[in-house]
Design a protein around this motif. Structure first.
Motif, PDB file in Angstrom:
ATOM      1  N   THR A  19     -35.531  -9.743  26.386  1.00 48.78           N
ATOM      2  CA  THR A  19     -36.035  -8.419  26.726  1.00 48.78           C
ATOM      3  C   THR A  19     -36.496  -7.707  25.467  1.00 48.78           C
ATOM      4  O   THR A  19     -36.033  -8.017  24.359  1.00 48.78           O
ATOM      5  N   THR A  20     -37.399  -6.775  25.642  1.00 54.23           N
ATOM      6  CA  THR A  20     -37.884  -5.968  24.517  1.00 54.23           C
ATOM      7  C   THR A  20     -37.475  -4.503  24.663  1.00 54.23           C
ATOM      8  O   THR A  20     -37.982  -3.643  23.948  1.00 54.23           O
ATOM      9  N   ARG A  21     -36.541  -4.230  25.556  1.00 52.53           N
ATOM     10  CA  ARG A  21     -36.189  -2.836  25.837  1.00 52.53           C
ATOM     11  C   ARG A  21     -35.407  -2.188  24.703  1.00 52.53           C
ATOM     12  O   ARG A  21     -35.378  -0.957  24.583  1.00 52.53           O
ATOM     13  N   TYR A  22     -34.742  -2.994  23.871  1.00 52.37           N
ATOM     14  CA  TYR A  22     -33.925  -2.443  22.792  1.00 52.37           C
ATOM     15  C   TYR A  22     -34.745  -2.324  21.506  1.00 52.37           C
ATOM     16  O   TYR A  22     -35.565  -3.189  21.196  1.00 52.37           O
ATOM     17  N   LYS A  23     -34.492  -1.253  20.775  1.00 51.44           N
ATOM     18  CA  LYS A  23     -35.214  -1.010  19.532  1.00 51.44           C
ATOM     19  C   LYS A  23     -34.553  -1.697  18.347  1.00 51.44           C
ATOM     20  O   LYS A  23     -35.193  -1.911  17.309  1.00 51.44           O
ATOM     21  N   ALA A  24     -33.255  -2.017  18.474  1.00 54.17           N
ATOM     22  CA  ALA A  24     -32.536  -2.679  17.387  1.00 54.17           C
ATOM     23  C   ALA A  24     -31.412  -3.518  17.986  1.00 54.17           C
ATOM     24  O   ALA A  24     -30.841  -3.166  19.022  1.00 54.17           O
ATOM     25  N   ILE A  25     -31.106  -4.637  17.308  1.00 53.51           N
ATOM     26  CA  ILE A  25     -30.054  -5.552  17.749  1.00 53.51           C
ATOM     27  C   ILE A  25     -29.122  -5.829  16.572  1.00 53.51           C
ATOM     28  O   ILE A  25     -29.575  -6.016  15.431  1.00 53.51           O
ATOM     29  N   ILE A  26     -27.814  -5.856  16.857  1.00 52.02           N
ATOM     30  CA  ILE A  26     -26.805  -6.200  15.852  1.00 52.02           C
ATOM     31  C   ILE A  26     -26.030  -7.406  16.373  1.00 52.02           C
ATOM     32  O   ILE A  26     -25.357  -7.319  17.414  1.00 52.02           O
ATOM     33  N   SER A  27     -26.081  -8.536  15.690  1.00 51.83           N
ATOM     34  CA  SER A  27     -25.407  -9.750  16.163  1.00 51.83           C
ATOM     35  C   SER A  27     -24.466 -10.292  15.103  1.00 51.83           C
ATOM     36  O   SER A  27     -24.899 -10.695  14.018  1.00 51.83           O
ATOM     37  N   HIS A  28     -23.166 -10.298  15.418  1.00 52.92           N
ATOM     38  CA  HIS A  28     -22.181 -10.886  14.514  1.00 52.92           C
ATOM     39  C   HIS A  28     -21.520 -12.090  15.196  1.00 52.92           C
ATOM     40  O   HIS A  28     -21.074 -11.992  16.340  1.00 52.92           O
ATOM     41  N   ALA A  29     -21.473 -13.212  14.508  1.00 50.05           N
ATOM     42  CA  ALA A  29     -20.792 -14.420  14.994  1.00 50.05           C
ATOM     43  C   ALA A  29     -21.257 -14.793  16.397  1.00 50.05           C
ATOM     44  O   ALA A  29     -20.444 -15.086  17.274  1.00 50.05           O
ATOM     45  N   GLY A  30     -22.563 -14.777  16.600  1.00 52.83           N
ATOM     46  CA  GLY A  30     -23.118 -15.091  17.909  1.00 52.83           C
ATOM     47  C   GLY A  30     -23.737 -16.474  17.946  1.00 52.83           C
ATOM     48  O   GLY A  30     -24.407 -16.890  16.993  1.00 52.83           O
ATOM     49  N   GLU A  31     -23.524 -17.185  19.047  1.00 51.38           N
ATOM     50  CA  GLU A  31     -24.116 -18.519  19.165  1.00 51.38           C
ATOM     51  C   GLU A  31     -25.602 -18.396  19.455  1.00 51.38           C
ATOM     52  O   GLU A  31     -26.059 -17.474  20.135  1.00 51.38           O
ATOM     53  N   MET A  32     -26.354 -19.368  18.967  1.00 46.89           N
ATOM     54  CA  MET A  32     -27.794 -19.392  19.187  1.00 46.89           C
ATOM     55  C   MET A  32     -28.188 -20.561  20.089  1.00 46.89           C
ATOM     56  O   MET A  32     -29.173 -20.484  20.809  1.00 46.89           O
ATOM     57  N   ASP A  33     -27.407 -21.622  20.036  1.00 47.05           N
ATOM     58  CA  ASP A  33     -27.691 -22.811  20.838  1.00 47.05           C
ATOM     59  C   ASP A  33     -26.386 -23.296  21.449  1.00 47.05           C
ATOM     60  O   ASP A  33     -25.443 -23.642  20.731  1.00 47.05           O
ATOM     61  N   LEU A  34     -26.296 -23.333  22.775  1.00 46.54           N
ATOM     62  CA  LEU A  34     -25.065 -23.743  23.450  1.00 46.54           C
ATOM     63  C   LEU A  34     -24.647 -25.151  23.055  1.00 46.54           C
ATOM     64  O   LEU A  34     -23.443 -25.431  22.915  1.00 46.54           O
ATOM     65  N   ILE A  35     -25.610 -26.049  22.873  1.00 47.52           N
ATOM     66  CA  ILE A  35     -25.267 -27.428  22.517  1.00 47.52           C
ATOM     67  C   ILE A  35     -24.723 -27.494  21.095  1.00 47.52           C
ATOM     68  O   ILE A  35     -23.719 -28.161  20.832  1.00 47.52           O
ATOM     69  N   MET A  36     -25.339 -26.806  20.162  1.00 46.68           N
ATOM     70  CA  MET A  36     -24.857 -26.800  18.786  1.00 46.68           C
ATOM     71  C   MET A  36     -23.472 -26.162  18.699  1.00 46.68           C
ATOM     72  O   MET A  36     -22.598 -26.657  17.984  1.00 46.68           O
TER      73      MET A  36
END
Length: 703
Positions: free
Chosen positions: A574-591
């Protein structure tokens, strides 16, 4: 004295406006919360009531930004009068795993003091006073000590190296390993690491020793068939594996919970069964006979009932409610009597007050954690006097006394007395500092999501809040997913510190959260990211519609761990948010499956192994939504990415892939790597820097 009518009126007016002036001055002196307020609040730990109900002992940490200047000591508070708590120990290192002697005269605990390479058992004479005495000098240290019913012996948990049979063997092996020339680690079972530690081959054991200086501990499981099983062990913690163990009422045996299938953790869930072993050592007897998990073992005062918390460990399910159960003692049946079978909530903790036939416990529900009870026979769950807001996070019973720790988002933790009418605050370590802060309690609201579920939320407002103004909204997403936003004071992602620059913070318990029943927590199975993220988006819509002071054109989202997973999904879809804060978040379920310290539960949640036919591994991996960027529907929102380099739960390769993806797609992005942090940011100056970066990022894109 009679006051003339006119004078009375003047007196009333003066008192009224004088009071208003004082109140205004009081409000004026309040300040918006600072990082120093959050970090330097004293940290009040779990109290332990003495068996006679006269005292409560608890740890208090005096925090500092420099860990070398931080102190932690034990304090003691009388439960029979209003005298203030007093400091009991004066040592920098801190004490833990407290246990009273049956006569309430002595206290044992674990501490690592001068000359200790590992935590050791210490004993302090509460009745007679004096310095604490060290009772053990074990190479691998000691954990969770407990006095025997007659106070003459101590049970504790420690470790051995494979093949060791004595402390001399352990000491010799430790020296050989320290002196060896190579540094390689070798593994033949899973997992090789845990949070921020590479695991080793130490084996957990139960020990008993006389309660005297210089006594020689005895390994109760040495040479036993149970301990020789490749899958034998307990829950993994920062200090090693744990075994939930207690003394039998007659003092002749130790009752404990242990797993025997830990060697299968890569392909199955571990479950713990109840065992008994004679104090003299020998073969353990298995007392329960199913594939449930048991823990938090306690005996009733008369020794006729063994209580426990149990989870069904239902095959193919991602979450099981923790229920209170009991067995008659001595055990004549391996089938538990479940006391809270009809309660669709997980029991967090429970105690057995003396002179009562009721078990007192707490559980999470809709942002709160309050007291409840059930009779020894079960079934009749009822509410007990609790504070209307906030959360109980510790509970202890001694005699008829019931003490615990209560806190809320605007009331940092303090020790309270419960069980005799309205809860009574016993300590005031943080009340003065808390009173100087301009903050409001969270506001709760519910809405019905498009999937039909009722979703609970909390709104947190900034200092100097003016409902006639418009504020950006920051949706903060909790981790877990088996977790719940609680009305409590927190160090990491402190609600009010996040709101402080002038944001309204939204806290949503999406499906998968605890505190709403087993089905609600299991609802993310097969839908790990999309469904919860949809509910977060709908919660944002509801907040914009419900609160006129929320500026729907200025939205941000952020979270850590599972909250970081969901944040990455939002940024990708989505593009509804103007800013995102991601700490210790997975990017690929397989990895994430292949590099974290926990894999089987991820398979259960996704419907099978990564090489199977389950599409969720690909359709709900954030990185594989990169094509959305070309469609203008995702991967455009500026993102701040952070990670601890020592994080083995959500390893740093996720953050590196995230940053690479953003840079590849030319998305405004910044990567923060903390070399000395794990899954959480726990050091003071790192925390201060993290919050400042979050605030700068939000200000750059929201204001």
């Amino acid at each position: 004295m009679t006051i003339p009518r006119l004078s009375v009126l003047a007196f009333i007016i003066s008192a009224h406006f004088g009071g208003a002036a004082l109140a205004a001055d009081s409000v004026a002196t309040k300040h918006a919360i600072t990082h120093e307020d959050v970090w330097l609040m004293k940290r009040v730990g779990a109290p332990l009531a003495s068996p006679d109900g006269r005292w409560a002992v608890f740890p208090v940490t005096d925090p500092a930004y420099d860990s070398k200047e931080q102190w932690s000591d034990l304090w003691i508070k009388s439960l029979s009068d209003d005298s203030p708590a007093r400091r009991l120990t004066f040592s920098k290192g801190g004490e833990g795993a407290l246990n009273w002697s049956p006569d309430s005269k002595q206290l044992i605990f674990i501490a690592k003091r001068d000359g200790d390479d590992a935590g050791q058992i210490y004993r302090i004479d509460i009745a007679g006073g004096g310095e604490a005495q060290r009772l053990t000098t074990l190479t691998l240290g000691a954990r969770t000590p407990k006095f025997s019913p007659d106070g003459k012996q101590i049970l504790f948990v420690s470790d051995i190296f494979p093949g060791n049979a004595s402390e001399d063997d352990i000491k010799k092996t430790a020296k050989e390993r320290k002196d060896r020339k190579y540094s390689a680690r070798a593994y033949e079972s899973f997992p090789p690491r845990y949070f921020d530690k590479w695991l080793d081959d130490k084996q957990v054991r139960l020990f008993v020793m006389d309660a005297s200086v210089g006594a020689k501990p005895r390994d109760l499981l040495s040479g036993s068939k149970l301990a020789a099983l490749p899958g034998f062990g307990g829950g993994q913690g920062d200090e090693g594996q744990s075994l939930d163990a207690i003394w039998a009422p007659d003092g002749k045996a130790i009752v404990f919970a242990a797993a025997t299938n830990r060697d299968q953790l890569a392909r199955a869930s571990a479950y713990t069964q109840i065992y008994s072993v004679p104090v003299g050592g020998g073969e353990a007897t298995q007392l329960s006979a199913d594939k449930h998990s048991y823990g938090s073992l306690k005996f009733s005062a008369d020794g006729k009932t063994l209580f426990t918390l149990t989870e069904a460990e239902e095959e193919g399910k991602v979450y099981d409610v923790s229920r209170l159960a009991s067995f008659a003692w001595p055990m004549t049946s391996s089938t538990p009597h479940v006391l809270t079978a009809a309660l669709d909530r997980s029991i967090s903790r429970y105690v057995l007050p003396a002179g009562s036939n009721r078990v007192v416990f707490s559980f999470e529900h809709a942002g709160l954690e309050q007291l409840h009870s059930v009779s020894y026979n079960g079934g009749d769950v009822r509410d007990e006097p609790s504070l209307p807001s906030g959360s109980i996070n510790a509970l202890s019973a001694g005699g008829k006394a019931l003490v615990g720790v209560w806190e809320s988002a605007i009331n940092p933790p303090e020790v309270y007395a419960f069980g005799n009418g309205a809860p009574k605050r016993l300590t005031a370590f943080n009340t003065e500092r808390a009173a100087s802060i301009d903050w409001q309690a969270p506001e709760h609201f519910w809405f019905k999501a498009s999937d039909g579920r009722m979703i609970h939320n909390m709104i947190v407002k900034p200092a100097n809040f003016d409902p006639s103004k418009k504020y950006p909204l920051f949706a903060v997403i909790h981790g877990g997913a088996a977790n719940m936003w609680r009305d409590q004071f927190v160090l990491r992602w402190n609600y009010h510190l996040l709101a402080q620059p002038g944001y309204v913070v939204l806290l949503t318990d999406y499906k998968g959260s605890t505190g709403y029943g087993e089905e609600f927590a299991r609802a993310i199975q097969g839908d790990p990211l999309k469904g919860p993220a949809d509910e977060i988006n709908e919660a944002v819509d509801e907040a914009v519609k419900k609160y006129s002071y929320v500026d729907g054109s200025k939205l941000a989202a952020g979270g850590a761990s599972y909250g970081g997973h969901l944040t990455n999904w939002l940024q990708a879809t989505t593009t509804r948010y103007k800013a995102i804060i991601s700490h210790a978040g997975e990017m690929d379920l397989i990895m994430q499956w292949g590099s974290s310290d926990s894999i089987y539960g991820r398979e259960v949640n996704s419907g099978g192994p990564v090489w199977g036919e389950q599409a969720v591994w690909r359709t709900q991996s954030p990185v594989l939504q990169g094509g959305n960027h070309a469609k203008g529907t995702g991967f455009t929102t500026p993102i701040l990415i952070s990670v601890g380099e020592l994080d083995y739960r959500v390893p740093a390769n996720n953050a590196l892939m995230n940053f690479a993806t953003q840079q590849r797609l030319n998305v405004p992005s910044k990567l923060l790597v903390f070399p000395d942090e794990n899954h959480w940011i726990l050091k003071g100056e790192n925390s201060r820097y993290f919050y400042s970066e979050v605030q700068h990022w939000l200000a750059k894109y929201l204001n």
